[in-house]
Design a protein around this motif. Structure first.
Motif, PDB file in Angstrom:
ATOM      1  N   ARG A 150      13.255  83.649  35.495  1.00 24.01           N
ATOM      2  CA  ARG A 150      13.501  82.333  34.754  1.00 24.01           C
ATOM      3  C   ARG A 150      13.831  82.244  33.438  1.00 24.01           C
ATOM      4  N   ASN A 151      14.757  81.163  32.919  1.00 24.13           N
ATOM      5  CA  ASN A 151      15.207  81.222  31.465  1.00 24.13           C
ATOM      6  C   ASN A 151      16.139  82.214  31.115  1.00 24.13           C
ATOM      7  N   ASP A 152      16.659  82.888  32.148  1.00 25.39           N
ATOM      8  CA  ASP A 152      17.670  83.951  31.594  1.00 25.39           C
ATOM      9  C   ASP A 152      18.695  83.361  30.736  1.00 25.39           C
ATOM     10  N   VAL A 153      18.852  83.866  29.668  1.00 24.14           N
ATOM     11  CA  VAL A 153      20.034  83.044  28.653  1.00 24.14           C
ATOM     12  C   VAL A 153      21.514  83.182  29.461  1.00 24.14           C
ATOM     13  N   ARG A 154      21.531  83.851  30.501  1.00 20.95           N
ATOM     14  CA  ARG A 154      22.943  83.649  31.098  1.00 20.95           C
ATOM     15  C   ARG A 154      23.046  82.404  32.167  1.00 20.95           C
ATOM     16  N   PHE A 155      21.767  82.122  32.520  1.00 18.63           N
ATOM     17  CA  PHE A 155      21.590  80.947  33.328  1.00 18.63           C
ATOM     18  C   PHE A 155      22.183  79.593  32.378  1.00 18.63           C
ATOM     19  N   PHE A 156      21.300  79.627  31.390  1.00 16.21           N
ATOM     20  CA  PHE A 156      21.848  78.437  30.344  1.00 16.21           C
ATOM     21  C   PHE A 156      23.194  78.557  29.746  1.00 16.21           C
ATOM     22  N   GLU A 157      23.890  79.744  29.677  1.00 16.94           N
ATOM     23  CA  GLU A 157      25.334  79.690  29.645  1.00 16.94           C
ATOM     24  C   GLU A 157      26.149  79.286  30.493  1.00 16.94           C
ATOM     25  N   TRP A 158      25.713  79.416  31.828  1.00 20.64           N
ATOM     26  CA  TRP A 158      26.663  78.793  32.892  1.00 20.64           C
ATOM     27  C   TRP A 158      26.469  77.392  32.982  1.00 20.64           C
ATOM     28  N   ILE A 159      25.050  76.760  32.836  1.00 24.15           N
ATOM     29  CA  ILE A 159      24.829  75.449  32.817  1.00 24.15           C
ATOM     30  C   ILE A 159      25.639  74.836  31.799  1.00 24.15           C
ATOM     31  N   LYS A 160      25.523  75.242  30.577  1.00 26.47           N
ATOM     32  CA  LYS A 160      26.205  74.419  29.688  1.00 26.47           C
ATOM     33  C   LYS A 160      28.108  74.447  29.847  1.00 26.47           C
ATOM     34  N   ALA A 161      28.147  75.580  30.077  1.00 22.96           N
ATOM     35  CA  ALA A 161      29.802  75.706  30.527  1.00 22.96           C
ATOM     36  C   ALA A 161      30.269  74.681  31.593  1.00 22.96           C
ATOM     37  N   TYR A 162      29.473  74.558  32.839  1.00 23.04           N
ATOM     38  CA  TYR A 162      29.538  73.864  33.594  1.00 23.04           C
ATOM     39  C   TYR A 162      29.703  72.391  33.335  1.00 23.04           C
ATOM     40  N   TYR A 163      28.753  71.644  32.433  1.00 20.37           N
ATOM     41  CA  TYR A 163      28.594  70.524  32.136  1.00 20.37           C
ATOM     42  C   TYR A 163      29.734  70.338  30.915  1.00 20.37           C
ATOM     43  N   TYR A 164      29.804  71.121  29.895  1.00 17.85           N
ATOM     44  CA  TYR A 164      31.283  71.010  29.247  1.00 17.85           C
ATOM     45  C   TYR A 164      32.498  70.617  29.884  1.00 17.85           C
ATOM     46  N   GLN A 165      32.655  71.354  31.029  1.00  9.74           N
ATOM     47  CA  GLN A 165      33.710  70.952  31.844  1.00  9.74           C
ATOM     48  C   GLN A 165      33.827  69.444  32.167  1.00  9.74           C
ATOM     49  N   LYS A 166      32.633  68.756  32.256  1.00  6.43           N
ATOM     50  CA  LYS A 166      32.581  67.355  32.556  1.00  6.43           C
ATOM     51  C   LYS A 166      32.450  66.741  31.202  1.00  6.43           C
ATOM     52  N   ASN A 167      32.564  67.171  30.409  1.00  6.42           N
ATOM     53  CA  ASN A 167      32.554  66.409  28.982  1.00  6.42           C
ATOM     54  C   ASN A 167      31.338  66.080  28.847  1.00  6.42           C
ATOM     55  N   ALA A 168      30.259  66.556  29.499  1.00  3.27           N
ATOM     56  CA  ALA A 168      28.669  66.173  29.506  1.00  3.27           C
ATOM     57  C   ALA A 168      28.143  66.788  28.277  1.00  3.27           C
ATOM     58  N   THR A 169      28.167  66.292  27.062  1.00  5.61           N
ATOM     59  CA  THR A 169      27.840  66.904  25.723  1.00  5.61           C
ATOM     60  C   THR A 169      26.371  66.346  25.667  1.00  5.61           C
ATOM     61  N   TRP A 170      25.680  65.539  26.181  1.00 11.40           N
ATOM     62  CA  TRP A 170      24.274  65.288  25.998  1.00 11.40           C
ATOM     63  C   TRP A 170      23.423  65.140  27.395  1.00 11.40           C
ATOM     64  N   PHE A 171      22.354  65.167  27.141  1.00 15.02           N
ATOM     65  CA  PHE A 171      21.475  65.011  28.374  1.00 15.02           C
ATOM     66  C   PHE A 171      20.579  63.921  28.169  1.00 15.02           C
ATOM     67  N   GLY A 172      19.839  63.266  29.345  1.00 13.31           N
ATOM     68  CA  GLY A 172      18.856  62.281  29.051  1.00 13.31           C
ATOM     69  C   GLY A 172      17.750  62.873  30.100  1.00 13.31           C
ATOM     70  N   LEU A 173      16.517  63.405  29.650  1.00 19.93           N
ATOM     71  CA  LEU A 173      15.578  64.076  30.374  1.00 19.93           C
ATOM     72  C   LEU A 173      14.454  63.498  30.915  1.00 19.93           C
ATOM     73  N   SER A 174      13.864  63.359  31.994  1.00 15.82           N
ATOM     74  CA  SER A 174      12.533  62.722  32.245  1.00 15.82           C
ATOM     75  C   SER A 174      12.052  63.142  33.494  1.00 15.82           C
ATOM     76  N   ASN A 175      10.960  63.271  33.435  1.00 14.56           N
ATOM     77  CA  ASN A 175       9.967  63.360  34.694  1.00 14.56           C
ATOM     78  C   ASN A 175       9.250  62.343  35.415  1.00 14.56           C
ATOM     79  N   ALA A 176       9.654  60.993  34.581  1.00 11.21           N
ATOM     80  CA  ALA A 176       8.993  59.890  35.152  1.00 11.21           C
ATOM     81  C   ALA A 176      10.091  58.895  35.654  1.00 11.21           C
ATOM     82  N   TYR A 177       9.942  58.207  36.625  1.00 10.58           N
ATOM     83  CA  TYR A 177      10.702  57.442  37.253  1.00 10.58           C
ATOM     84  C   TYR A 177      10.905  55.961  37.036  1.00 10.58           C
ATOM     85  N   GLU A 178       9.619  55.447  36.577  1.00  8.39           N
ATOM     86  CA  GLU A 178       9.439  54.148  36.265  1.00  8.39           C
ATOM     87  C   GLU A 178       8.867  53.724  34.871  1.00  8.39           C
ATOM     88  N   ASN A 179       8.966  52.673  34.488  1.00  5.54           N
ATOM     89  CA  ASN A 179       8.294  52.537  33.031  1.00  5.54           C
ATOM     90  C   ASN A 179       8.897  53.379  32.051  1.00  5.54           C
TER      91      ASN A 179
END
Length: 223
Positions: free
Chosen positions: A72-101
């Motif tokens: 868990r949380n291997d730095v190589r995982f984060f490097e892959w995820i960042k590169a993957y989303y940078y390809q989509k030009n997704a430079t920001w994230f909106g995160l939540s574990n709530a669905y309503e309200n």
């Protein structure tokens, strides 16, 4: 977010000029996968993968071929995820574990490069069935029984005359979408799922998933 993992969730414009995309994640959630091909005793990148082959991908494949633990949380995982989303030009994230309200207290907005401050990331190597199709009519009754056993509060209904589709309405996100080895629930939004039949073909893949940390580090300013 949406059920299409390959499309951008929110596109940000200013005066008709596109600037960047924001990825919306209702956590826990999958955040990318690498499709692999097994060659004798090792794995290589599969041409069937919908993602482009990136240098970070080979790092993950080497990790597996060297029989290293997927921790868990291997730095190589984060490097892959960042590169993957940078390809989509997704430079920001909106995160939540709530669905309503949703409000400012339940949504965390962060730069893609700062994801490690907000989420825990896991990677799983598994062999799974690839692709899916509409459930055959002969399996609808069996699928409804499986749904009622697994999700007793869910409501099932079919749509269509000649080619029926089976839908399931749930009250919350389904953590395990697999009804059995052949049937699974495909999320269509608003806790509505379609029961799909999995292909008989199996492929190896590395799947990345993220969940919100108990106490996200918000010390980094947004701007």
């Amino acid at each position: 977010g949406s059920s299409n993992a390959y499309a951008n969730d929110i596109l940000v414009f200013k005066e008709d000029r596109y600037y960047f995309s924001l990825e919306a994640k209702y956590l826990p959630a999958q955040c990318g996968q690498i499709t692999l091909k097994q060659k004798s005793a090792h794995f290589v990148f599969s041409k069937r993968s919908r993602q482009k082959n990136m240098p970070q991908t080979q790092v993950i494949i080497d990790l597996i071929n060297n029989h290293e633990l997927l921790q868990r949380n291997d730095v190589r995982f984060f490097e892959w995820i960042k590169a993957y989303y940078y390809q989509k030009n997704a430079t920001w994230f909106g995160l939540s574990n709530a669905y309503e309200n949703l409000d400012q207290k339940s949504i965390y907005v962060c730069r893609t490069k700062d994801l490690s401050r907000y989420v825990n990331v896991d990677a799983t190597l598994r062999k799974k069935k690839s692709g899916s199709s509409r459930i055959p009519y002969r399996l609808i009754d069996k699928a409804m029984h499986l749904v009622q056993t697994k999700l007793p509060d869910a409501l099932c209904h079919t749509e269509g005359l000649l080619f029926k589709k089976l839908y399931v309405q749930c009250e919350a996100k389904v953590k395990d979408p697999y009804l059995n080895e052949d049937l699974y629930l495909s999320h269509k939004g608003n806790f509505r799922y379609e029961v799909r039949k999995l292909s008989a073909t199996k492929t190896w893949s590395v799947t990345f998933s993220m969940e919100l940390k108990d106490n996200p580090d918000q010390s980094t300013p947004l701007i």
